[in-house]
Design a protein around this motif. Sequence first.
Motif, short mmCIF file in Angstrom:
data_model
loop_
_atom_site.label_atom_id
_atom_site.label_comp_id
_atom_site.label_asym_id
_atom_site.label_seq_id
_atom_site.Cartn_x
_atom_site.Cartn_y
_atom_site.Cartn_z
N ASP A 225 -5.03 83.82 -13.94
CA ASP A 225 -4.58 84.81 -12.98
C ASP A 225 -4.77 84.15 -11.49
OD1 ASP A 225 -3.17 87.10 -12.20
OD2 ASP A 225 -4.84 88.45 -12.07
N ASP A 226 -4.72 82.94 -11.53
CA ASP A 226 -5.17 82.12 -10.28
C ASP A 226 -3.99 81.01 -10.09
OD1 ASP A 226 -6.32 80.45 -12.02
OD2 ASP A 226 -7.96 80.11 -10.95
N VAL A 227 -2.90 81.05 -10.96
CA VAL A 227 -1.88 80.25 -10.67
C VAL A 227 -0.64 80.82 -10.09
CG1 VAL A 227 -0.43 78.39 -11.85
CG2 VAL A 227 -2.64 78.59 -12.37
N ARG A 228 -0.16 80.63 -9.06
CA ARG A 228 0.84 81.32 -8.54
C ARG A 228 2.07 80.38 -8.00
NH1 ARG A 228 -1.41 84.87 -10.12
NH2 ARG A 228 -2.16 86.72 -9.33
N GLY A 230 4.31 77.97 -6.23
CA GLY A 230 3.79 76.96 -5.07
C GLY A 230 2.41 76.56 -5.36
N HIS A 231 2.01 76.61 -6.53
CA HIS A 231 0.56 76.14 -6.80
C HIS A 231 0.64 74.45 -6.73
CE1 HIS A 231 -3.57 76.58 -8.66
NE2 HIS A 231 -3.09 75.43 -9.32
N PRO A 232 -0.69 74.08 -6.07
CA PRO A 232 -0.62 72.65 -5.73
C PRO A 232 -1.39 72.26 -6.93
CG PRO A 232 -2.43 73.90 -4.54
CD PRO A 232 -1.36 74.84 -5.20
N PHE A 233 -0.62 71.06 -7.68
CA PHE A 233 -1.18 70.41 -8.78
C PHE A 233 -1.72 69.07 -8.09
CE2 PHE A 233 1.24 73.67 -11.41
CZ PHE A 233 0.31 74.02 -11.84
N ARG A 234 -2.72 68.27 -8.82
CA ARG A 234 -2.87 66.99 -8.60
C ARG A 234 -1.98 66.11 -9.09
NH1 ARG A 234 -6.27 67.51 -4.10
NH2 ARG A 234 -8.20 68.23 -4.72
N ASP A 235 -1.64 64.92 -8.69
CA ASP A 235 -0.84 63.95 -9.31
C ASP A 235 -1.01 63.80 -10.77
OD1 ASP A 235 0.52 63.67 -7.13
OD2 ASP A 235 -0.34 61.92 -6.35
N PHE A 236 -2.24 63.78 -11.27
CA PHE A 236 -2.56 63.69 -12.70
C PHE A 236 -2.48 64.72 -13.25
CE2 PHE A 236 -6.60 64.26 -10.54
CZ PHE A 236 -6.99 65.32 -10.98
N ASP A 237 -2.30 66.06 -12.99
CA ASP A 237 -2.36 67.22 -13.68
C ASP A 237 -0.96 67.39 -14.86
OD1 ASP A 237 -2.12 69.96 -14.56
OD2 ASP A 237 -3.73 70.21 -13.05
N ASP A 248 6.96 80.65 -11.96
CA ASP A 248 7.48 81.76 -11.41
C ASP A 248 7.76 82.83 -12.61
OD1 ASP A 248 8.25 79.26 -9.89
OD2 ASP A 248 8.72 81.00 -8.25
N ARG A 249 8.26 82.21 -13.61
CA ARG A 249 8.62 83.27 -14.70
C ARG A 249 7.44 83.67 -15.37
NH1 ARG A 249 12.41 79.00 -15.55
NH2 ARG A 249 11.17 77.83 -17.05
N GLY A 250 6.33 82.95 -15.48
CA GLY A 250 5.12 83.38 -16.26
C GLY A 250 4.44 84.53 -15.25
N VAL A 251 4.31 84.24 -14.01
CA VAL A 251 3.77 85.26 -13.11
C VAL A 251 4.47 86.72 -13.19
CG1 VAL A 251 3.47 86.00 -10.58
CG2 VAL A 251 2.75 83.94 -11.53
N ILE A 290 -10.25 75.92 -16.55
CA ILE A 290 -9.87 75.10 -15.75
C ILE A 290 -10.36 75.56 -14.30
CG2 ILE A 290 -7.82 74.27 -14.07
CD1 ILE A 290 -6.39 74.46 -16.80
N GLN A 291 -10.73 74.63 -13.24
CA GLN A 291 -11.16 75.06 -11.91
C GLN A 291 -9.96 74.31 -11.16
OE1 GLN A 291 -14.89 75.11 -10.32
NE2 GLN A 291 -14.18 74.36 -8.23
N GLU A 292 -9.15 75.18 -10.62
CA GLU A 292 -7.89 74.88 -9.79
C GLU A 292 -8.25 73.97 -8.78
OE1 GLU A 292 -5.14 74.99 -11.39
OE2 GLU A 292 -5.42 76.28 -12.73
N ALA A 293 -7.13 73.42 -8.08
CA ALA A 293 -7.55 72.27 -7.01
C ALA A 293 -7.77 73.31 -5.67
CB ALA A 293 -6.23 71.41 -6.71
#
Length: 377
Positions: A225-228, A230-237, A248-251, A290-293
Motif C-alpha cells: 500500500d505504498d506504491v502509487r 508515478g512511483h520512483p524506482f531506482r535504475d536497478f529495480d 495504475d491497474r494494481g492500485v 521492501i523499503q521504497e526509495a
Amino acid sequence: MDDPGHLALGTWSGGRFMHFGEPLDDARLEALLRPDAAIPAVITADTYGTGEADRVLGRALAGTTRDDVWIAGAVGHDFYEGEREGAKGFPRFTDARLRGPEAWSDYLRAAAERSLERIGIDRFDLLMLHNPDRSGYHDPRVWEGMAALKAAGLTDAIGVAPGPANGFTLDLLACLERFGELLDWAMVILNPMEPWPGEYVLPAAAAADVKVITRVVDYGGIFWDDVRPGHPFRDFDHRKFRPEGWIDRGVERLEEMRAIADRHGLTPIQLASQWNLAHPAVEMVVPTLIQEAGPDARPVEDKRAELAATPREVVLSAEEILALRTIGDNAGCMALKGANPDQAEVLTDRWPVDEDLAAAGERWGVVAERDLRHVHA
C-alpha cells in the motif's frame, strides 16, 4: 522445528540481493531476517549474492536456538563453475556444458554442504531445487540426488521452487505426479492479483500431500500500500521490467478489494496473505519486504511487524475469496516460462509443450492451448 507457522522471511528481501527497493545496511538487514516467535521461518538460496545471503542469514541467526527456527535453503544455480549469463543469472547445475547426469548428485551434495557451512548450521529444515530447467522437473536422477540429501541428514525435507518468473505450470504438475512421494514442499507465485497460473497446481499439490509456500504475495509492493502511480524506482529495480501501467491497474484493483480487508480489520498485505492461505495445500506465505526509495519511505521494520500480525486462521468467507479472485483475474496476461503452447524452440527457461506434458495438464483440467496462452497485456 515441527511447526514453522504460516509466515516466512526471504533473504531476497531488503534490497541487497534481488534489487527490489532500497538496499539495507548490514545491521538492518540482519535484524529484518532474524527469525523470532512470530516469524520463525526464513528462506534463502545459495545463488543470492553468490553465497552472501547465506552469510547474512548466518549472522542473523546469532543468539537464536536452532530448534526454535525453521531454515529453508535452495540450490540449483552453479555459480562455482558456471559463468553468469547477464540477466539470466548462473546456469543450472544440469547444464550439459558443466557436467553430465552422473555428476548431478555429487553437485547437489556439495552445494548443500557449502550453503550449510556459510549459514553455520548442520542441516536444513527444507532444501528446495531452485529454478529447475527441464531436467530438474522431469529427470529422476535429479530427484534421486535430492532424496539422497534427505537420507544423509542434510535436510529434513525436500521441495521444488520454480522460477524465477511465472509459469512452469505443466512442468510442476508432471513433477508432482512423478515425484510427489519424494517431495515435501513446493514454492509458487500466488496473490489475489496473480491467481493465474499458480492456482492450477494447487489441487495436484494437495493430492500429493505436498505443502505449498507462496511468494510474490505483495504483487511488486502494491499490497504493501505504498506504491502509487508515478512511483520512483531506482535504475536497478527489477520492477521496472513489469509491463507499463501495472501500478495504475494494481492500485485500482486494490481499491476494489479494500472493503473486504476493512471488513475484517486486515491491511492489504494481510488480506493477500489470508487469500493465499485459504487455498488448498498453501501452508506458508513469504512476501518480499521492501523499503521504497526516498527519505519519506515507510520503514521496512514497520512492514515486518505488519506481516507478523497476520492471522493464521482464515477469516475470509468463500464468497469473499471468489470476489477477490474475480477482481484480480490476470488470466492470459503474460507469456509464461516453462512449457508454453506458444514456444517453438527449446530455451533455458522456455520450451514447447510435448504430449506427456499436455496429458499431465489435462488430467488436472489444464488445457495448454486454452489456459496457458498469452492473450492480452
